[in-house]
Design a protein around this motif. Structure first.
Motif, PDB file in Angstrom:
ATOM      1  N   LEU A  60      24.867   9.144  -9.952  1.00 31.61           N
ATOM      2  CA  LEU A  60      23.454   9.378  -9.830  1.00 31.61           C
ATOM      3  C   LEU A  60      22.662   7.861  -9.980  1.00 31.61           C
ATOM      4  O   LEU A  60      23.283   7.226 -10.984  1.00 31.61           O
ATOM      5  CB  LEU A  60      22.936  10.344 -10.616  1.00 31.61           C
ATOM      6  N   ASP A  61      21.695   7.778  -9.197  1.00 32.99           N
ATOM      7  CA  ASP A  61      20.912   6.453  -9.684  1.00 32.99           C
ATOM      8  C   ASP A  61      19.712   7.322 -10.537  1.00 32.99           C
ATOM      9  O   ASP A  61      18.784   8.131  -9.981  1.00 32.99           O
ATOM     10  CB  ASP A  61      20.204   6.038  -8.536  1.00 32.99           C
ATOM     11  N   LEU A  62      19.795   6.948 -11.907  1.00 34.60           N
ATOM     12  CA  LEU A  62      18.727   7.524 -12.655  1.00 34.60           C
ATOM     13  C   LEU A  62      17.446   7.008 -12.527  1.00 34.60           C
ATOM     14  O   LEU A  62      17.309   5.965 -12.413  1.00 34.60           O
ATOM     15  CB  LEU A  62      19.396   7.283 -14.251  1.00 34.60           C
ATOM     16  N   PRO A  63      16.221   7.958 -12.252  1.00 37.47           N
ATOM     17  CA  PRO A  63      14.889   7.436 -12.068  1.00 37.47           C
ATOM     18  C   PRO A  63      14.360   6.467 -13.083  1.00 37.47           C
ATOM     19  O   PRO A  63      15.004   6.924 -14.350  1.00 37.47           O
ATOM     20  CB  PRO A  63      14.259   8.673 -12.290  1.00 37.47           C
ATOM     21  N   PRO A  64      13.875   5.262 -13.060  1.00 32.45           N
ATOM     22  CA  PRO A  64      13.486   4.712 -11.379  1.00 32.45           C
ATOM     23  C   PRO A  64      14.439   3.704 -11.139  1.00 32.45           C
ATOM     24  O   PRO A  64      14.014   3.085 -10.288  1.00 32.45           O
ATOM     25  CB  PRO A  64      12.261   4.190 -11.993  1.00 32.45           C
ATOM     26  N   THR A  71       8.088   5.955  -9.617  1.00 38.99           N
ATOM     27  CA  THR A  71       6.685   6.669  -9.519  1.00 38.99           C
ATOM     28  C   THR A  71       6.215   6.543 -10.846  1.00 38.99           C
ATOM     29  O   THR A  71       6.805   6.432 -11.970  1.00 38.99           O
ATOM     30  CB  THR A  71       6.818   8.088  -8.892  1.00 38.99           C
ATOM     31  N   ASN A  72       4.880   6.352 -11.016  1.00 31.72           N
ATOM     32  CA  ASN A  72       4.267   6.397 -12.295  1.00 31.72           C
ATOM     33  C   ASN A  72       3.696   7.908 -12.895  1.00 31.72           C
ATOM     34  O   ASN A  72       3.383   7.900 -13.780  1.00 31.72           O
ATOM     35  CB  ASN A  72       2.824   5.801 -11.946  1.00 31.72           C
ATOM     36  N   VAL A 194       6.152  -1.152 -12.071  1.00 28.59           N
ATOM     37  CA  VAL A 194       5.224   0.071 -12.514  1.00 28.59           C
ATOM     38  C   VAL A 194       5.953   1.087 -13.190  1.00 28.59           C
ATOM     39  O   VAL A 194       5.499   1.597 -14.295  1.00 28.59           O
ATOM     40  CB  VAL A 194       4.354   0.530 -11.265  1.00 28.59           C
ATOM     41  N   ALA A 195       7.074   1.415 -12.887  1.00 26.92           N
ATOM     42  CA  ALA A 195       7.806   2.455 -13.419  1.00 26.92           C
ATOM     43  C   ALA A 195       8.452   2.238 -14.660  1.00 26.92           C
ATOM     44  O   ALA A 195       8.426   2.996 -15.682  1.00 26.92           O
ATOM     45  CB  ALA A 195       8.735   3.238 -12.385  1.00 26.92           C
TER      46      ALA A 195
END
Length: 282
Positions: A60-64, A71-72, A194-195
């Protein structure tokens, strides 16, 4: 013929999580790979090519990070990221998994073991983040300034991908254009910064010793002798706090061990998974 790979996005917790799933019809074991800070599934490319021949693999690509949404509005706490990972595995109807986490990914694995121990058969922590405190209040407050993400971007640009890789690797000769471009690509757009600014606010500290001591899942710790990011002393401390764990130290190796030692790591993982869990429980 090469085995198939299923890649795409899962909409979980109001964000799109990028995954790569490598089915293996002959294996009863599923390995879930979680990467570190400022990294992505890319960091596991060499290890995946070895693991997928014998096991089912989900990376998995962990957010972000990576190809996942930036995303904010998402809460970038370890607890929420861990819950997101759990929901992705549930969407694949996976059970009794082996979780492998590198660096920050190791801390996400530890959170999963703490929250839902029954999901994990075993865990492998590669130079895992441990004992880090939460960001200091002045930094958190500063992050609310307009355009703070530009300072984050400036810091990243100043450090540079190549310099970061030199810090993370003992053997600098393996650094090449493919590696530099692979780590740099997710950072070419402003959204990631931003994230990351939001992550400064959301990230709680690493799990305290009291909770670590409650984790009973068999854990294999693999560390680079010359890890500058998370020095070996943290691995030794983690071995003391995780009651059912063993520590392996790789000589002449830095922090980015999936890059430097994929074949050795694979052999240690294979050995660890083939041992009887009851026999390892002392």
């Amino acid at each position: 013929m090469d085995q198939e790979v299923l890649s795409g996005y899962k909409r979980i917790n109001n964000t799109n999580v990028y995954y790569e799933f490598y089915p293996n019809q002959v294996s009863d074991k599923t390995i879930v790979l979680l990467h570190g800070f400022l990294s992505s599934t890319f960091t596991y490319r060499h290890l995946i090519s070895l693991l997928r021949k014998q096991y089912q693999v989900l990376s998995l690509d962990l957010p972000p990070f990576g190809k996942s949404s930036k995303t904010n509005s998402y809460v970038y706490s370890y607890k929420n990221i861990a819950e997101t990972v759990i929901k992705v595995t549930e969407s694949f109807e996976l059970q009794k998994m082996i979780f492998i986490g590198h660096s920050m990914g190791g801390q996400i694995v530890l959170n999963i073991l703490h929250m839902r121990e029954e999901l994990a058969d075993k865990a492998i922590l590669l130079c895992s983040s441990a004992y880090l405190k939460r960001a200091k209040i002045p930094l958190i407050l500063t992050s609310y300034l307009p355009y703070f993400h530009r300072f984050v971007k400036f810091w990243f640009a100043r450090n540079g991908v190549k310099k970061n890789l030199q810090e993370a690797l003992f053997n600098h000769s393996i650094i090449n254009e493919e590696m530099i471009n692979g780590y740099m690509e997710p950072f070419l757009q402003d959204e990631i910064f931003v994230a990351l600014t939001r992550m400064i606010r959301d990230r709680e500290g690493d799990l305290p010793r009291k909770i670590l001591k409650q984790i009973k899942t068999p854990c294999l710790l693999i560390w680079g002798e010359h890890d500058k990011s998370i020095p070996l002393k943290f691995g030794e401390k983690l071995k003391q706090d995780l009651s059912n764990s063993e520590l392996i130290v790789l000589r002449e190796t830095g922090h980015a061990i999936p890059e430097e030692r994929p074949s050795e790591i694979f052999e240690y993982i294979k050995g660890f998974l083939e041992t009887n869990p009851a026999a390892a429980d002392h």
